[in-house]
Design a protein around this motif. Sequence first.
Motif, PDB file in Angstrom:
ATOM      1  N   GLN A  18       0.836  -1.198   0.000  1.00 59.15           N
ATOM      2  CA  GLN A  18       0.000   0.000   0.000  1.00 59.15           C
ATOM      3  C   GLN A  18       0.877   1.257   0.000  1.00 59.15           C
ATOM      4  OE1 GLN A  18      -3.420   0.251  -0.356  1.00 59.15           O
ATOM      5  NE2 GLN A  18      -2.821   2.396  -0.653  1.00 59.15           N
ATOM      6  N   GLU A  19       1.964   1.209   0.774  1.00 56.17           N
ATOM      7  CA  GLU A  19       2.860   2.376   0.800  1.00 56.17           C
ATOM      8  C   GLU A  19       3.513   2.594  -0.569  1.00 56.17           C
ATOM      9  OE1 GLU A  19       4.119   2.413   5.532  1.00 56.17           O
ATOM     10  OE2 GLU A  19       5.153   1.049   4.158  1.00 56.17           O
ATOM     11  N   ASP A  22       0.934   4.171  -2.686  1.00 56.76           N
ATOM     12  CA  ASP A  22       0.756   5.589  -2.328  1.00 56.76           C
ATOM     13  C   ASP A  22       1.840   6.442  -2.998  1.00 56.76           C
ATOM     14  OD1 ASP A  22      -1.418   4.974  -0.782  1.00 56.76           O
ATOM     15  OD2 ASP A  22      -0.353   5.048   1.136  1.00 56.76           O
ATOM     16  N   ALA A 222      -1.237  -0.393  -9.335  1.00 59.11           N
ATOM     17  CA  ALA A 222      -1.191  -1.468  -8.331  1.00 59.11           C
ATOM     18  C   ALA A 222      -0.471  -2.689  -8.900  1.00 59.11           C
ATOM     19  CB  ALA A 222      -2.611  -1.837  -7.912  1.00 59.11           C
TER      20      ALA A 222
END
Length: 381
Positions: A18-19, A22, A222
């Motif tokens: 997820q980081e 981001d 992603a």
Amino acid sequence: MMEKILAKAVGGERLTMQEGLDLLQSSDLPRLGHAADAVARRLHPEDYRTYNIDRNINYTNVCTAVCDFCAFFRKPKSADGYVLPRDVLLTKIEETKRLGGNQILLQGGLHPEFKLDWYEDLLRDIKHRFPQLNVHGFSPPEIHHFTKLNRLPLRTVLERLRAAGLGSIPGGGAEILVDRVRREITRGKCLSDDWLNVMRVWHELGGVSSATMMFGHVETLAERIEHLERLRRLQDETAGFTAFIGWTFQPDHTDLAHIPKASPFEYLKTQAVARLYLDNFRNVQSSWVTQGLKIGQLALLFGANDMGSLMIEENVVAEAGTVHYLTLDEIRNAIGELGYRPRQRDVFYKLVDDQTERFAIEANRSGPNGAGTMPDLELAG
Ligand code: SF4
């Protein structure tokens, strides 16, 4: 939020998927570059940055697979299909050696007929004539193809190739290691697990390889992170990857020509995030062949510590219409302008400077139609 993630990576802490995502979703390129540069400097506090000298030899363009991004391959029985005659191939190596090269990158399409003994014979011939030369050859899709065509276990194929003289494996044919993406843009080519497994077994046998990513086509952000995650996990297992090389898809003359070319912004951002995410990779190569000299040079401030390879030809990129030729002096100057000493290395990242000056003279005599400096692109296969 972003500041916290960047501080984590700069301090050597591992980022979550997820980081990573981001960061990829951010558009704060200067801050990403600053952090990636800090990591590169932590891992490489030396006062130099490196490059390699080798030659890409595409032994055949005949291929049973169909990759929508590839303008290089020809279908079996196509009038434009070729297999390099052995004497031509050996002459190319002879030229490379004369120019100071210490390696060839040997790749081709997935040929429908050649059995494993054809490749063993080729390797033995090369090593007999050039025992010191490293053969960086056969990307995972090719090796996976050999296992199918010969109905042999992967380990046996790799052991036989190694015994015949294969030195290291290029990370070509990875594109994006997510099957949804691979199924959309390739047919008849290995999927993600098979690609990774070729590398896993090769590393278990004591071999090393590079890892690549071709991005800017049908993948999501992603999926870029998923690709990096799969590489990072395998590197945790085996530590067999010497370097990561990312480049942007070159759409010209391909079946995906409608996709706009990824911008230098996208290239630098993705490379910076790769440097921050791949905490177990020591080396990141600039891919200036697709970006040109100035962005390729800038890549050294966005996480890369290496300018890639001096290559005499790169047919796959050339077919797609994007080729930047540089002399060795231009590459060395690009490194020097950033305040680093340019130094020559081999595929194992060992410095081989004693050859540098002799080669520099020869290579620059050859000019743009002879030896150009190109990064370790490894697109075929
Ligand atoms: S990228 Fe490799 S496997 Fe795909 S079509 Fe081109 S030569 Fe064949």
